[in-house]
Enzyme design. Sequence first.
Site, PDB file in Angstrom:
ATOM      1  N   GLU A 159       0.818  -1.212   0.000  1.00 25.33           N
ATOM      2  CA  GLU A 159       0.000   0.000   0.000  1.00 25.33           C
ATOM      3  C   GLU A 159       0.854   1.266   0.000  1.00 25.33           C
ATOM      4  O   GLU A 159       0.867   2.026   0.978  1.00 25.33           O
ATOM      5  CB  GLU A 159      -0.971  -0.007   1.187  1.00 25.33           C
ATOM      6  CG  GLU A 159      -1.877  -1.242   1.211  1.00 25.33           C
ATOM      7  CD  GLU A 159      -2.964  -1.196   2.265  1.00 25.33           C
ATOM      8  OE1 GLU A 159      -2.953  -0.281   3.105  1.00 25.33           O
ATOM      9  OE2 GLU A 159      -3.840  -2.089   2.255  1.00 25.33           O
TER      10      GLU A 159
ATOM     11  N   GLU B  90      -4.733  -9.034   0.046  1.00 25.18           N
ATOM     12  CA  GLU B  90      -5.393  -8.893   1.358  1.00 25.18           C
ATOM     13  C   GLU B  90      -6.872  -8.714   1.117  1.00 25.18           C
ATOM     14  O   GLU B  90      -7.280  -7.995   0.200  1.00 25.18           O
ATOM     15  CB  GLU B  90      -4.917  -7.656   2.141  1.00 25.18           C
ATOM     16  CG  GLU B  90      -3.585  -7.770   2.780  1.00 25.18           C
ATOM     17  CD  GLU B  90      -3.205  -6.516   3.587  1.00 25.18           C
ATOM     18  OE1 GLU B  90      -4.093  -5.852   4.150  1.00 25.18           O
ATOM     19  OE2 GLU B  90      -2.002  -6.219   3.624  1.00 25.18           O
TER      20      GLU B  90
HETATM   21  C1  BGP Z   1      -4.406  -3.066   5.462  1.00 18.70           C
HETATM   22  C2  BGP Z   1      -2.979  -3.202   5.941  1.00 18.70           C
HETATM   23  C3  BGP Z   1      -2.794  -4.276   6.953  1.00 18.70           C
HETATM   24  C4  BGP Z   1      -3.927  -4.416   7.956  1.00 18.70           C
HETATM   25  C5  BGP Z   1      -5.283  -4.311   7.300  1.00 18.70           C
HETATM   26  C6  BGP Z   1      -6.440  -4.295   8.268  1.00 18.70           C
HETATM   27  O1  BGP Z   1      -4.621  -1.828   4.891  1.00 18.70           O
HETATM   28  O2  BGP Z   1      -2.115  -3.478   4.852  1.00 18.70           O
HETATM   29  O3  BGP Z   1      -1.546  -4.065   7.547  1.00 18.70           O
HETATM   30  O4  BGP Z   1      -3.746  -3.662   9.062  1.00 18.70           O
HETATM   31  O5  BGP Z   1      -5.361  -3.177   6.476  1.00 18.70           O
HETATM   32  O6  BGP Z   1      -6.774  -2.992   8.650  1.00 18.70           O
HETATM   33  P1  BGP Z   1      -6.820  -2.503  10.153  1.00 18.70           P
HETATM   34  O7  BGP Z   1      -5.683  -3.179  10.822  1.00 18.70           O
HETATM   35  O8  BGP Z   1      -6.655  -1.026  10.095  1.00 18.70           O
HETATM   36  O9  BGP Z   1      -8.144  -2.886  10.667  1.00 18.70           O
END
Ligand code: BGP
Length: 463
Positions: free
Chosen positions: A166, A364
């Site tokens: 990201e 993801e």
């Molecule tokens: C994505 C990231 C991850 C992870 C995920 C879940 O954007 O790459 O590292 O954190 O989001 O989001 P969050 O942890 O903010 O709930």
Amino acid sequence: MKYRFPENFWWGTATSATQSEGHQAGHGKGENIWDYASHNFNERFFGGVTADDTSTFYQNYREDIQRAKDIGLNSFRTSISWSRLIPDGDGEINPQAVDFYNAVIDELNTQGIEPFINLYHFDMPMALQEKGGFENREVVDAFARYARICYELFGDRVRYWFTFNEPLIPAEAGYLHPRHYPYVTSFRRAAQVLHHIVLAHCKAVAAWRELNIAGQIGIIMDVIPVYPRSDAPEDLHAAEMADLFYTRSINEPILLGRYPDELIAILKEYDQLPVIQPGDCELIANTRIDLLGINYYRPRRVKARETLLEEPHGFMPERFFEEYIMPGRRMNTSRGIEIYPAALYDIAMVVKDRYGNLPWFVSENGIGISDEEQFMVNGQVQDDYRIEFLKEHLSYLHQAMVDGSNCLGYHMWTFIDCWSWQNAYKNRYGFYRLDLETQQRSLKKSGLWFKAVIENNGFEEAK
Ligand code: BGP
């Protein structure tokens, strides 16, 4: 079988170093911005949990990789912690980190699980952040050096490399809408950081190509597809602007080799252009990736602005659009985001039509739910909502593949419940539940379901 996926489809999970390893003091790791911020701005982290206390993968990697094997994963993404490998970011290598990553990579390979290794997951070494982080052009070269060191150390056993996770987020969350350290609000500074991240990516790709390593190099993008409130020209324009600033601004330099002309024109008009040195555009134009990862969590719905935006910190992209709260939208209330599985189909079509049908995978996708212990029956979290979420997203992905999308795999966020950048352990995403007191891991119902999907290379039920 209704939803059958191709042979050798990547079924896996994703995590990152900072979110899963635990700091493990005394093993030579340097501080990164999360170690620093979670101690010094502790109130910003849910429950005050710091980056020290993240899931203990550092100690338990062997058993954890066995757990990955137990549910049949054939691929596994994590990142190397820059500040573990090179504590000050640009100096000596920490031999204990080399041992650790060698052991993790070897263990994955021994278990027949393909390691997908990412170099940067939001985790700037603090020593380099003190020099300005990615705002400072010297840090671009420090990153390229770090990347080369990783390839030299581990490239003989890692076939899939990713430069950034990201890449927009460190610029946007660190310098525009402050959620990550250094918590700045300045469009122009964010634009400079973004440009330097693009250059860092290009240089890391170049280093990989120079070393002639067997495998593929790519990047992991965060795509938030934009949907307008209506077909009215003002709403369509608002959607175009949101897409331009938050998707095309990063996707096009990386995937098409140039910044969008419209973006450059607007930034010139508002005096927000970053410093772009001679040669930068050529470097960007000459860099190509082999493989694209896309993280998808939620859509973005926008409408034409109804009120003038106040801009106490100067220019903001939101002057061109505002959020549209669609009546009846389906929410994940734990995370406060909309659930919209059909977007995965739309994303696949954008990759196909706009980005030359590049080989890609879902790197993801997942659902973070708070208080999951309430769903515990006989020691197992009955997360039927996660199974539904998976089914719906996978069925749209499957349709996209039937319609010609070149998608090679699906990685769920995440394997074992892990720490999150602000929410710490509030929302749980894992196939395995983590007990914070005992650090014990227990398989959730969704993990068992995913195991069956992998065994069958698909699933039966309709969405
Ligand atoms: C994505 C990231 C991850 C992870 C995920 C879940 O954007 O790459 O590292 O954190 O989001 O989001 P969050 O942890 O903010 O709930």
